[in-house]
Structures are given as C-alpha cells and as structure tokens.
Design an enzyme around this catalytic site. Structure first.
Site, mmCIF file in Angstrom:
data_model
loop_
_atom_site.group_PDB
_atom_site.id
_atom_site.type_symbol
_atom_site.label_atom_id
_atom_site.label_comp_id
_atom_site.label_asym_id
_atom_site.label_seq_id
_atom_site.Cartn_x
_atom_site.Cartn_y
_atom_site.Cartn_z
ATOM 1 N N THR A 13 0.825 -1.221 0.000
ATOM 2 C CA THR A 13 0.000 0.000 0.000
ATOM 3 C C THR A 13 0.855 1.266 0.000
ATOM 4 O O THR A 13 0.705 2.133 -0.861
ATOM 5 C CB THR A 13 -0.928 -0.008 1.241
ATOM 6 N N ALA A 33 13.877 19.519 -4.295
ATOM 7 C CA ALA A 33 15.062 18.742 -3.912
ATOM 8 C C ALA A 33 16.332 19.248 -4.593
ATOM 9 O O ALA A 33 17.426 19.021 -4.097
ATOM 10 C CB ALA A 33 14.841 17.271 -4.263
ATOM 11 N N ALA A 43 11.952 -3.809 -5.334
ATOM 12 C CA ALA A 43 12.127 -5.206 -4.923
ATOM 13 C C ALA A 43 10.865 -5.661 -4.207
ATOM 14 O O ALA A 43 10.399 -4.994 -3.272
ATOM 15 C CB ALA A 43 13.327 -5.340 -4.002
ATOM 16 N N ARG A 45 8.544 -9.550 -3.352
ATOM 17 C CA ARG A 45 8.424 -10.997 -3.608
ATOM 18 C C ARG A 45 7.316 -11.283 -4.615
ATOM 19 O O ARG A 45 7.360 -12.262 -5.334
ATOM 20 C CB ARG A 45 8.101 -11.711 -2.300
ATOM 21 N N GLY A 134 1.837 8.653 10.369
ATOM 22 C CA GLY A 134 1.687 8.683 8.909
ATOM 23 C C GLY A 134 2.091 9.989 8.264
ATOM 24 O O GLY A 134 3.263 10.360 8.268
ATOM 25 N N ILE A 136 1.510 13.087 9.087
ATOM 26 C CA ILE A 136 1.709 14.296 9.910
ATOM 27 C C ILE A 136 3.212 14.503 10.124
ATOM 28 O O ILE A 136 3.878 13.593 10.602
ATOM 29 C CB ILE A 136 1.026 14.157 11.292
ATOM 30 N N ASP A 201 1.355 -0.957 18.554
ATOM 31 C CA ASP A 201 1.705 -0.014 17.483
ATOM 32 C C ASP A 201 1.871 1.405 18.058
ATOM 33 O O ASP A 201 2.839 2.104 17.747
ATOM 34 C CB ASP A 201 0.609 -0.050 16.406
ATOM 35 N N LYS A 205 5.357 3.968 18.367
ATOM 36 C CA LYS A 205 5.415 5.378 17.957
ATOM 37 C C LYS A 205 5.748 6.285 19.150
ATOM 38 O O LYS A 205 6.527 7.240 19.016
ATOM 39 C CB LYS A 205 4.089 5.782 17.316
ATOM 40 N N GLY A 302 -2.561 5.176 5.518
ATOM 41 C CA GLY A 302 -3.081 5.289 4.150
ATOM 42 C C GLY A 302 -1.949 5.474 3.151
ATOM 43 O O GLY A 302 -0.870 5.962 3.505
HETATM 44 N N1 HSE Z 1 -2.108 0.476 11.997
HETATM 45 C C1 HSE Z 1 -1.792 1.861 12.215
HETATM 46 C C2 HSE Z 1 -3.046 2.609 12.629
HETATM 47 C C3 HSE Z 1 -1.221 2.560 11.022
HETATM 48 O O1 HSE Z 1 -4.119 2.025 12.747
HETATM 49 O O2 HSE Z 1 -2.931 3.797 12.875
HETATM 50 C C4 HSE Z 1 0.198 2.198 10.784
HETATM 51 O O3 HSE Z 1 0.971 2.422 11.915
#
Ligand code: HSE
Length: 435
Positions: A13, A33, A43, A45, A134, A136, A201, A205, A302
C-alpha cells in the site's frame, strides 16, 4: 543535475503510494530537492503485483538484498515492515553506504539504537518521518521545529484503528467486539488486529517520539502498554456523562526522576481538541517550555498520506546527500554524544488522575469506607458519583475521580477497597489526563 537513485523495498500500500506520488509530482519535488529523485529499482516478492504497479518505469527484482548492495543506489526505501528481514536489509544498506528511508516504527522502536549507531559510523542518514502518525510531519516538528524548547510532555492519538473503534463505540453505543468487526469490514483493522488494539503499534510510535523529544535511547521494552480490548461501553457512557471522552493515548513525560512512557485508554476532557479527534485520524499534542502547547493533526495511515512523509524524507536526504555528516540533523535530534540514559519510570511510579468504577452493595457506610481508604493513601477525591440503582436492585455503580496521585498508591487503595464485603469484583481503573 544527475537524478538521485533510490531502491524501493516492498511495493504494498505505502510503496505503491510512494511510487505514484513521486511520479505524479515529480516536477514539484525536483524543484524542491534540487535534482530529480528516481526509484530505479523495486524489490518485491510478488513480482506480478509489482509489475502491475510499476509497469516499465523501474527495474523489478525479487531479491531485496541485491538492491541494498547495488553500487548505483543512493537511497534504500524500506517499506517491507517487520523486525527481522527488514532489520537485516536496513543494516545491509547502511553497511553498503546507502541512506535509508523507512516507515517501520516497530523496527526503530526495537532496533533503532543499533541502526542509528551503524548509520552514524558509516556517515549515512536514516530518515523515518513516516514511522509516526503517517502523513503528519511530527518528527520534523519535534526534531527541528521545537529545537529551542525543553519538551515537557507529548500526548498523542497515534493509532487510527483504535481511534476509529473508540469513535464507533461512543457514537453508536457498540461493544468493543462489534466496533472491531466494523473496523475490519471497512478495512481499517487488519485480520489480526493485535498490534493495534493492544496498544503495541502506539507504543512503538510513542517510544520514537520519547527518544527524539528528550534525547534518550529507544526504550520500547520499558514502555507500559495497555490496549482497548478490555474497555467496556459502560465506561465510555459514564465518562461522557462526567464530561470526558476515552482515547487511546501514547504519553511520554519528562519528570525529575525519569521519563514516563505509557500507552493506555485515557479519559480526556470532552472540550479538549484531542478529545474531538474522530475516526481514523491521528493527532499529537506537545507541551514545550517556550512555545507552550502545539497540536499536529492529520491522517495517520493510508497510501498517499504515508507516501507524503516518505517522499519528504527522500527530499531531505537528497538535499543533504553531499553534506558533511556532522552538519546533518542528528537521528535522535540531540548530538549522539549528548543522548542520555534516563530511566523510564515503572508504571507504579507514574503520576496521573484516575477514574475508578466500583460495583457496590447499595447500603449505609460503603461510600464512607471507600473515602476513608482513599484518604489513608493520601488520594484526594476530585468527584464522586453514585449511579442511582434501578428499583429493586441491590447493587449500584460508584464512580470516583481522583486528583493527581502516584499509581502505586492507587494500587494499594484498590486492594483495600476490593477487600470490602460491600464491594463486588475488581474495580475498573482508567487514567485521566488534564491536557
Ligand atoms: N495500523 C496503524 C493505525 C497505522 O491504525 O494507525 C500504521 O501504523
């Protein structure tokens, strides 16, 4: 000027979004730039999928290690995820003198210290804007925009999946399981949602933000992590009645004795901006001594929002490619020799306000006993509410909101309260933050 050459590892994605945005906006990006940025190798799979996205616009290979060793490549973009192969690939790229751009929060939270040390030794950059919230640009803000300040604390909604679930639970009165199912049907939650719903997750962060805010190493293994899977709708309802919303916050605070690093469901006053971040959106609130509070809001996941952060890193790396490594922005914002080993405080030593829900027999003296035990532990009551029991019921819920207190005192008080014959079952305990 000759284009800078990048290899993209993983065209899922975010990889697909990066490839598309880089092509679509190539003219604007080159103007910024100073030279074109080209993904010359992809690359993956899944060669068939890669061919569909890339067509004839880059070379497609299935051996990502070949890309990390290719002398023509200047930057390796790691979008494979995970902490095993991705770690080996990033270290291989660094070893071969490539700069790295990654969105991999788990990798940095767990192996960032090793990766940054290797990059420092080789004089290459590892850029990671896409790893937190993401699209931000909060890494940029923390590492550069706020560099005049002593950062005091950060509190962020940094997981969109759980914020979507909490929003659905509140708006539609759904249970956690029902809201999770809906999140999965709409593609917000993964088939295995464990990392999101259990707070892992968000802890990755928060660990990264803590390190760059305070100039400390990554200390993910010391983070306190609680997710939302045990959260009950009734507490969302009671919180609402008391003027609060429940959010999964990643919190890190600098205290005299050390650092707090914790992820847990948190009551936030309903009129706070953070309480009104809805659906899958992210927001990070930073308190710093000179600027005060600043808030960063936007899409935390996203394809194109995350690509926006990946490409911003590509532009930064391209601009600094030929610069003296000593004059670049340090990986953890502070000069490497100034990174300090400040301890992460155990959760028992952290300070917060609390929401306590007790199921009690509706009889004389119960509240007096609860108040006495809290007072014995030096816990000051901010508010107390007994939910009127329906006719004929013998039990009722009592909600206590406390002032700030050290967690271990709450633990001691709750053990004594739960031992009272008139108190039934375990108390529900949630933390409250006045931001
Ligand atoms: N799975 C994370 C979220 C996004 O729901 O915010 C990627 O870190």
């Amino acid at each position: 000027m000759k284009a800078i050459q990048a290899a993209l590892l993983g065209i899922g994605t975010v990889g697909g979004g990066t490839f598309e945005v880089l092509n679509r906006n190539s003219e604007e990006i080159t103007r910024r730039a100073g030279r074109p940025i080209r993904i010359v190798t992809v690359a993956d799979r899944n060669l068939e999928h890669a061919r569909k996205v890339v067509r004839d616009r880059a070379q497609i290979i299935d051996d990502a290690f070949a890309a990390t060793q290719d002398p023509q490549i200047d930057i390796v973009i790691e979008l494979i995820g995970g902490t095993t192969v991705a770690r080996d690939l990033v270290l291989s790229a660094i070893e071969h003198g490539k700069h790295v751009v990654t969105a991999n929060k788990a990798l940095l939270a767990k192996h960032g210290n090793e990766i940054f040390a290797a990059a420092q030794k080789k004089g290459v950059m590892v850029a990671f804007e896409a790893a937190v919230a993401g699209g931000i640009p909060v890494i940029k803000a923390l590492r550069e925009g706020l560099s005049a300040n002593r950062i005091q604390w950060i509190a962020g909604i940094i997981n969109g999946t759980t914020n979507f679930i909490l929003t659905e639970m509140r708006n539609k009165g759904l249970s956690f399981a029902e809201a999770l199912k809906q999140a999965q049907e709409l593609g917000y939650a993964e088939a295995d949602p464990t990392f999101d719903i259990e707070g892992v997750d968000a802890a990755h962060k928060a660990t990264i933000m803590s390190a760059i805010a305070f100039g400390v190493p990554m200390q993910f293994e010391r983070a306190h992590i609680e997710g939302i899977s045990h959260l009950q709708s009734i507490d969302i309802t009671y919180a609402e009645q008391l003027g609060y919303r429940i959010k999964l916050l990643g919190i890190t605070k600098m205290r005299e004795q050390g650092i707090e690093l914790r992820v847990h469901p948190t009551l936030v006053e309903a009129d706070q901006l953070l309480a009104n971040v809805e659906g899958a959106m992210n927001a990070v609130l930073v308190q710093a001594d000179a600027v005060g509070k600043t808030l960063y809001y936007g899409a935390g996941a996203g394809a194109e929002p995350t690509a926006s952060a990946v490409i911003a890193d590509l532009v930064d790396v391209t601009r600094l490619h030929t610069s003296d490594p000593e004059h670049r922005v340090p990986h953890l914002a502070f000069q490497p020799e100034e990174v300090r080993e400040l301890p992460v405080l155990p959760i028992e030593e952290t300070v917060s306000c609390y929401y306590l829900r007790l199921s009690v027999s509706d009889e004389t003296g119960v509240l007096a006993n609860v108040a006495r035990i809290l007072a014995e532990q030096g816990i000051s009551i901010h508010g107390i509410r007994q939910i009127a029991a329906p006719a004929g019921a013998t039990r009722t819920d009592v909600i206590v909101l406390t002032h700030e207190t050290v967690e271990k005192q709450v633990n001691t008080a709750l053990a004594a309260i739960e031992a009272l014959p008139a108190v039934h079952g375990a108390a529900v305990r949630l933390r409250v933050e006045h931001l």
